[in-house]
Structures are given as C-alpha cells and as structure tokens.
Design a protein around this motif. Structure first.
Motif, PDB file in Angstrom:
ATOM      1  N   LEU A 126       0.859  -1.179   0.000  1.00  0.00           N
ATOM      2  CA  LEU A 126       0.000   0.000   0.000  1.00  0.00           C
ATOM      3  C   LEU A 126       0.893   1.225   0.000  1.00  0.00           C
ATOM      4  O   LEU A 126       1.640   1.451   0.958  1.00  0.00           O
ATOM      5  CB  LEU A 126      -0.915  -0.008   1.227  1.00  0.00           C
ATOM      6  N   PHE A 127       0.859   2.007  -1.077  1.00  0.00           N
ATOM      7  CA  PHE A 127       1.726   3.168  -1.249  1.00  0.00           C
ATOM      8  C   PHE A 127       1.003   4.440  -0.825  1.00  0.00           C
ATOM      9  O   PHE A 127      -0.114   4.716  -1.266  1.00  0.00           O
ATOM     10  CB  PHE A 127       2.153   3.288  -2.713  1.00  0.00           C
ATOM     11  N   ALA A 128       1.646   5.212   0.036  1.00  0.00           N
ATOM     12  CA  ALA A 128       1.131   6.490   0.512  1.00  0.00           C
ATOM     13  C   ALA A 128       2.323   7.241   1.111  1.00  0.00           C
ATOM     14  O   ALA A 128       3.406   6.659   1.294  1.00  0.00           O
ATOM     15  CB  ALA A 128       0.013   6.292   1.533  1.00  0.00           C
ATOM     16  N   PRO A 129       2.169   8.520   1.439  1.00  0.00           N
ATOM     17  CA  PRO A 129       3.311   9.289   1.926  1.00  0.00           C
ATOM     18  C   PRO A 129       3.949   8.719   3.194  1.00  0.00           C
ATOM     19  O   PRO A 129       3.295   8.043   3.994  1.00  0.00           O
ATOM     20  CB  PRO A 129       2.710  10.673   2.186  1.00  0.00           C
ATOM     21  N   ALA A 130       5.230   8.994   3.351  1.00  0.00           N
ATOM     22  CA  ALA A 130       5.940   8.607   4.573  1.00  0.00           C
ATOM     23  C   ALA A 130       5.194   9.145   5.790  1.00  0.00           C
ATOM     24  O   ALA A 130       4.611  10.236   5.752  1.00  0.00           O
ATOM     25  CB  ALA A 130       7.365   9.146   4.544  1.00  0.00           C
ATOM     26  N   TYR A 131       5.195   8.357   6.851  1.00  0.00           N
ATOM     27  CA  TYR A 131       4.579   8.655   8.146  1.00  0.00           C
ATOM     28  C   TYR A 131       3.051   8.525   8.128  1.00  0.00           C
ATOM     29  O   TYR A 131       2.384   8.896   9.096  1.00  0.00           O
ATOM     30  CB  TYR A 131       5.025  10.026   8.684  1.00  0.00           C
TER      31      TYR A 131
END
Length: 264
Positions: A126-131
C-alpha cells in the motif's frame, strides 16, 4: 528477507512439500483460516485512515518496467515523485502493489538461492506518503519486531500474532516502517482493532523503497522473529500461498489486487 530456515522449520517445510506432492493442502489448517477470514471480513478495521473498501486507488504492475520502477538500482526519490503525481492525477490516496506478482525487482543475487530468484510477492503493498498511520485490523499481540536495515530489505518491521477463535492462529506482518514505530514495543504488547500500530517509513530507513506498507498474512512463522520471507520462488508458489494467504482477505479491496499465476 534472507532465505535461511532453522532445521525444525526446514523439516516442517518438507512436510508441506510432501503434502502437496500427495495432492493435499500443504498447510493442514490453511483452508480453515481462509474460511474464517472470509466469514469475518466485514469486521476488520482498515489498516489505513482511508476505507480501502471504497477509496480510489491506482493498482500498479511491477512484473515489468513501467512509468514507476520499484527497487533495484532505481532512485526512490524520483520514483516517489512519479508515483505521487500519478496518484494525484487519479485523485487516489493509495497505490497498490499486487499479491502473487512475479516482480523484476527481485531478480538480483540478494533474492536468489539455488539459482532461482524469490521473485513472487507474498504480500500486498500500500503506497502512501511517509509517516502515514497504520492501524491494527483486528485484535492481536506483538509477536516480534526488528529493524531489518539492509538495502532493499524491510527496514523497521512489526509482526502481530492473532488468536481470534478456537483453532485459529495466524500472524500479520507490517514492513517498511518508520524507525520510531518500534519505540515502546515489547513481545506480548496488546493492540485492539483500530489502534494506531505504526507509521510508514521513508527512504532510506524503509529499505530504500518508495514509501509504502508491505502487509502480509502468515500461518507458520517457520522459526523466524522480526523478519519473514516477503517473496517466494515461483516453483514453490503452491506451498507459499498456503503458508501466506491472500492479504486482501483482510484488506477487503474490491479491485483486482492478485496477479495471475504467471504474475500478470
């Protein structure tokens, strides 16, 4: 994600091979678990702040090079920029990497033993922004955790143990996390469904990947702690799909996030 396996675990794996050769399910309790997950899918909490059942997504293919290149010698900063623009253009908060996909980024010597690459993906990405926050999908306790800090490894990793019903025991793995996700953890620490568990890491801490969560279901830990095989030899896929069932049984995404046997 090394290929080493303790002697006892190797013997269990041989048992799984023997069962498959005899036309049996490699892991005897695998169908019981899959059935339980199917029957209880509506009860699971989303692992992200977005409802994965309804939110827009871009499903990626990493079985061949495309606009976004995953791992290898690629520049994660540049690849992240490309992916984030694609997600913005699609008004999608999440990108998805598929289960069972035969990936070209796992063809290096790091992922080979006996001449065959462990190239078929055992989790869903699942790709999404860091943190980005990650939540426990169901009640569990910490089985183990570690910072697997080699290039193209998991980086900080957490494994939860779940025993939701009599005879049902399995594990969920969360890889490529932020380093502070490991703060305050201990074996046996309890998490309830919906509790904040951890956060996405950034490169290079997360193994030098585009920020994402590797999510995986595991029936047999094969003697490992804080780390696990994230990809399998295609020749052994029928065994590994029994050990590590489709993660979408928990994630519940309506999109097709499982590659075909050929990985496409």
């Amino acid at each position: 994600m090394t290929a080493c396996m303790p002697i006892r675990a190797a013997k269990r794996f041989q048992t799984y091979q023997d069962r498959l050769a005899n036309g049996q399910e490699p892991v005897a309790k695998a169908e019981m678990l899959r059935d339980w997950l199917r029957r209880n899918g509506e009860k699971f909490h989303s692992v992200l702040e977005w409802d994965l059942k309804t939110s827009a997504k871009v499903v990626y293919e990493f079985s061949r090079d495309g606009d976004v290149v995953l791992g290898g010698t690629s520049d994660p900063a540049r690849q992240t920029e490309i992916m984030w623009q694609q997600l913005a253009d699609a008004s999608a908060p999440v990108g998805v990497g598929r289960y069972r996909e035969d990936r070209i980024c796992y063809q290096s010597e790091q992922f080979k033993n006996d001449g065959e690459a462990r190239s078929q993906h055992l989790g869903i990405d699942l790709f999404a922004p860091a943190y980005t926050s990650v939540f426990a999908p169901l009640d569990g306790v910490v089985h183990s955790f570690a910072d697997n800090n080699l290039h193209l490894d998991y980086g900080p990793t957490i494994i939860l143990q779940h025993e939701p019903a009599d005879g049902i025991l399995f594990y969920t793995l969360y890889g490529h996390l932020s380093r502070d996700s490991l703060d305050g953890l201990y074996k046996g620490k309890e998490f309830a469904a919906g509790d904040l568990l951890c956060r996405f890491g950034d490169f290079p801490i997360n193994g030098d990947w585009i920020p994402h969560l590797h999510f995986q279901i595991i029936i047999d830990m094969l003697g490992r702690e804080g780390d696990y095989f994230g990809a399998a030899k295609p020749s052994e896929w029928d065994i590994w799909t029994s050990i590590c069932p489709d993660p979408n049984l928990i994630l519940q995404m309506p999109e097709n996030v499982v590659a075909t046997r050929e990985g496409v």
